[in-house]
Scaffold this active site. Structure first.
Site, PDB file in Angstrom:
ATOM      1  N   GLY A  21       2.488   4.056  -1.671  1.00 47.22           N
ATOM      2  CA  GLY A  21       3.403   3.616  -2.734  1.00 47.22           C
ATOM      3  C   GLY A  21       3.767   4.764  -3.646  1.00 47.22           C
ATOM      4  O   GLY A  21       3.857   4.609  -4.869  1.00 47.22           O
ATOM      5  N   GLY A  24       6.401   4.523  -6.523  1.00 48.99           N
ATOM      6  CA  GLY A  24       6.284   3.463  -7.515  1.00 48.99           C
ATOM      7  C   GLY A  24       5.653   3.949  -8.810  1.00 48.99           C
ATOM      8  O   GLY A  24       5.261   5.115  -8.937  1.00 48.99           O
ATOM      9  N   ARG A  25       5.541   3.050  -9.779  1.00 45.57           N
ATOM     10  CA  ARG A  25       4.985   3.430 -11.083  1.00 45.57           C
ATOM     11  C   ARG A  25       3.542   3.911 -10.961  1.00 45.57           C
ATOM     12  O   ARG A  25       3.170   4.945 -11.531  1.00 45.57           O
ATOM     13  CB  ARG A  25       5.059   2.241 -12.044  1.00 45.57           C
ATOM     14  CG  ARG A  25       6.473   1.906 -12.505  1.00 45.57           C
ATOM     15  CD  ARG A  25       6.521   0.590 -13.226  1.00 45.57           C
ATOM     16  NE  ARG A  25       6.160  -0.513 -12.335  1.00 45.57           N
ATOM     17  CZ  ARG A  25       6.067  -1.783 -12.691  1.00 45.57           C
ATOM     18  NH1 ARG A  25       6.305  -2.130 -13.942  1.00 45.57           N
ATOM     19  NH2 ARG A  25       5.756  -2.727 -11.827  1.00 45.57           N
ATOM     20  N   ASP A  47       5.358   5.791   1.622  1.00 46.02           N
ATOM     21  CA  ASP A  47       6.151   4.722   1.018  1.00 46.02           C
ATOM     22  C   ASP A  47       6.867   3.958   2.123  1.00 46.02           C
ATOM     23  O   ASP A  47       6.866   4.371   3.290  1.00 46.02           O
ATOM     24  CB  ASP A  47       7.142   5.270  -0.007  1.00 46.02           C
ATOM     25  CG  ASP A  47       7.267   4.324  -1.210  1.00 46.02           C
ATOM     26  OD1 ASP A  47       7.194   3.099  -1.003  1.00 46.02           O
ATOM     27  OD2 ASP A  47       7.415   4.814  -2.341  1.00 46.02           O
ATOM     28  N   THR A 112      -4.522  -5.922  -5.164  1.00 44.26           N
ATOM     29  CA  THR A 112      -5.110  -7.239  -5.423  1.00 44.26           C
ATOM     30  C   THR A 112      -4.346  -8.304  -4.642  1.00 44.26           C
ATOM     31  O   THR A 112      -3.315  -8.038  -4.037  1.00 44.26           O
ATOM     32  CB  THR A 112      -5.089  -7.579  -6.917  1.00 44.26           C
ATOM     33  OG1 THR A 112      -3.730  -7.597  -7.389  1.00 44.26           O
ATOM     34  CG2 THR A 112      -5.886  -6.559  -7.726  1.00 44.26           C
ATOM     35  N   PRO A 135     -10.675  -4.625  -8.015  1.00 45.93           N
ATOM     36  CA  PRO A 135      -9.428  -5.171  -8.546  1.00 45.93           C
ATOM     37  C   PRO A 135      -8.910  -4.400  -9.755  1.00 45.93           C
ATOM     38  O   PRO A 135      -7.764  -4.547 -10.141  1.00 45.93           O
ATOM     39  CB  PRO A 135      -9.795  -6.602  -8.921  1.00 45.93           C
ATOM     40  CG  PRO A 135     -11.268  -6.553  -9.177  1.00 45.93           C
ATOM     41  CD  PRO A 135     -11.799  -5.550  -8.202  1.00 45.93           C
ATOM     42  N   HIS A 167       0.067  -9.869 -18.170  1.00 47.04           N
ATOM     43  CA  HIS A 167       0.605  -8.711 -17.464  1.00 47.04           C
ATOM     44  C   HIS A 167       2.131  -8.702 -17.531  1.00 47.04           C
ATOM     45  O   HIS A 167       2.747  -9.688 -17.930  1.00 47.04           O
ATOM     46  CB  HIS A 167       0.168  -8.706 -15.990  1.00 47.04           C
ATOM     47  CG  HIS A 167      -1.234  -8.248 -15.775  1.00 47.04           C
ATOM     48  ND1 HIS A 167      -2.317  -9.096 -15.914  1.00 47.04           N
ATOM     49  CD2 HIS A 167      -1.746  -7.037 -15.450  1.00 47.04           C
ATOM     50  CE1 HIS A 167      -3.435  -8.425 -15.672  1.00 47.04           C
ATOM     51  NE2 HIS A 167      -3.111  -7.171 -15.385  1.00 47.04           N
ATOM     52  N   LYS A 171       4.542  -8.441 -12.081  1.00 44.49           N
ATOM     53  CA  LYS A 171       3.312  -8.720 -11.317  1.00 44.49           C
ATOM     54  C   LYS A 171       3.506  -9.981 -10.481  1.00 44.49           C
ATOM     55  O   LYS A 171       3.979 -10.999 -10.977  1.00 44.49           O
ATOM     56  CB  LYS A 171       2.115  -8.864 -12.249  1.00 44.49           C
ATOM     57  CG  LYS A 171       0.782  -8.968 -11.503  1.00 44.49           C
ATOM     58  CD  LYS A 171      -0.398  -8.776 -12.446  1.00 44.49           C
ATOM     59  CE  LYS A 171      -1.735  -8.902 -11.726  1.00 44.49           C
ATOM     60  NZ  LYS A 171      -1.880  -7.868 -10.666  1.00 44.49           N
TER      61      LYS A 171
END
Length: 279
Positions: A21, A24-25, A47, A112, A135, A167, A171
């Site tokens: 990833g 991504g952030r 990715d 998660t 997690p 969150h 999410k």
């Protein structure tokens, strides 16, 4: 001029880390943390094929050249890595893990939302490679889990237990993996099975609260990185244990601690309690 290694010693080779990833952030935060560390080196960046970052330098967003291109080719992305850090989705993580197992690349998993069958597949992979799965990789969160264990043991009777988590709007799973882990730690500490005592939703006429239950409440909105509060509500007093994340940097730093923990390990399934010595 850099100091030479002491006589009889050699400079330690960096930990070669691949990131899933990568565009991504969380991927960006991990790449930045690896670049800033003194003992880790970016060795791969993965990715999905549809990512516009494919083919670009993985550190381009920092204005630097790492020499590592973002790729969707698992074999190429893992070819130089000793360990993969994965904060993606369950299906993607399992695909990455199969490639890691083939190449004997260890893994740090922060994804998660796994099903029980998927967790079993991860445990099976840990027979051949070393895996840290948690997690939440935050050091502070894992210290909070230890505090919750102690609190639950002392407050096992006479206190209702509620877990509230919040969150960001993006999410996709609820409750959060961290909230569920908090529930598991508390349930184990008080001798209950979370599968039997968890209450995930309340609506309408619910009747009196069953004192043996552990309740969960979920909030989604804005750009909240991650807030978790466990409420122990007794007669005449309330105890609240809260952890709030303001940056994903804490997850990245915890992940690098997990990378260092795995160095030299060839198999086994571990969590952040193992990494931090909280057993």
């Amino acid at each position: 001029m850099a100091a030479a290694p002491a006589k009889g010693t050699a400079a330690q080779a960096p930990h070669r880390v691949a990131v899933a990833g990568a565009s991504g952030r969380m991927g960006h935060m991990l790449i930045e943390a690896i670049r800033a560390s003194g003992d880790c080196q970016l060795a791969g960046a993965l990715d999905v094929p549809s990512s516009p970052a494919i083919g670009n330098d993985a550190a381009a967003f920092l204005g630097h050249a790492s020499g590592v291109p973002v790729t969707a080719d698992l074999q190429a992305g893992l070819s130089q890595a000793q360990v993969l850090i994965d904060f993606t989705r369950p299906e993607g993580t399992l695909a990455h893990l199969r490639a890691c197992r083939e190449r004997r690349v260890n893994a740090v998993i922060g994804t998660t939302g796994f099903s029980e069958a998927q967790k079993q597949a991860i445990a099976e992979a840990a027979r051949d490679i070393a895996i840290v799965m948690a997690p939440n990789m935050s050091v502070g969160v894992n210290v909070t889990l230890k505090l919750l264990q102690l609190a639950a043991q002392a407050l096992a009777t006479g206190y209702d237990i509620e877990i509230i988590e919040a969150h960001h709007r993006h999410k996709v799973d609820a409750p959060s993996g961290t909230a569920l882990k908090m529930g598991e730690v508390i349930a184990q500490a008080v001798g209950r099975d979370l599968k039997e005592c968890a209450v995930y939703a309340r609506e309408g006429v619910t009747g009196e609260r069953d004192p043996s239950t552990i309740g969960f409440s979920t909030i989604r909105g804005g750009d909240i990185v991650g807030d978790h509060t466990v409420l122990f509500a007794g007669t005449g007093e309330r105890i609240e244990i809260t952890h709030k994340s303001s940056s994903r940097a804490t997850y990245a730093q915890g992940s690098l601690r997990a990378v260092r923990f795995l160095a030299g390990r060839r198999s086994g399934l571990f969590d952040m309690f193992d990494v931090l010595g909280l057993r």
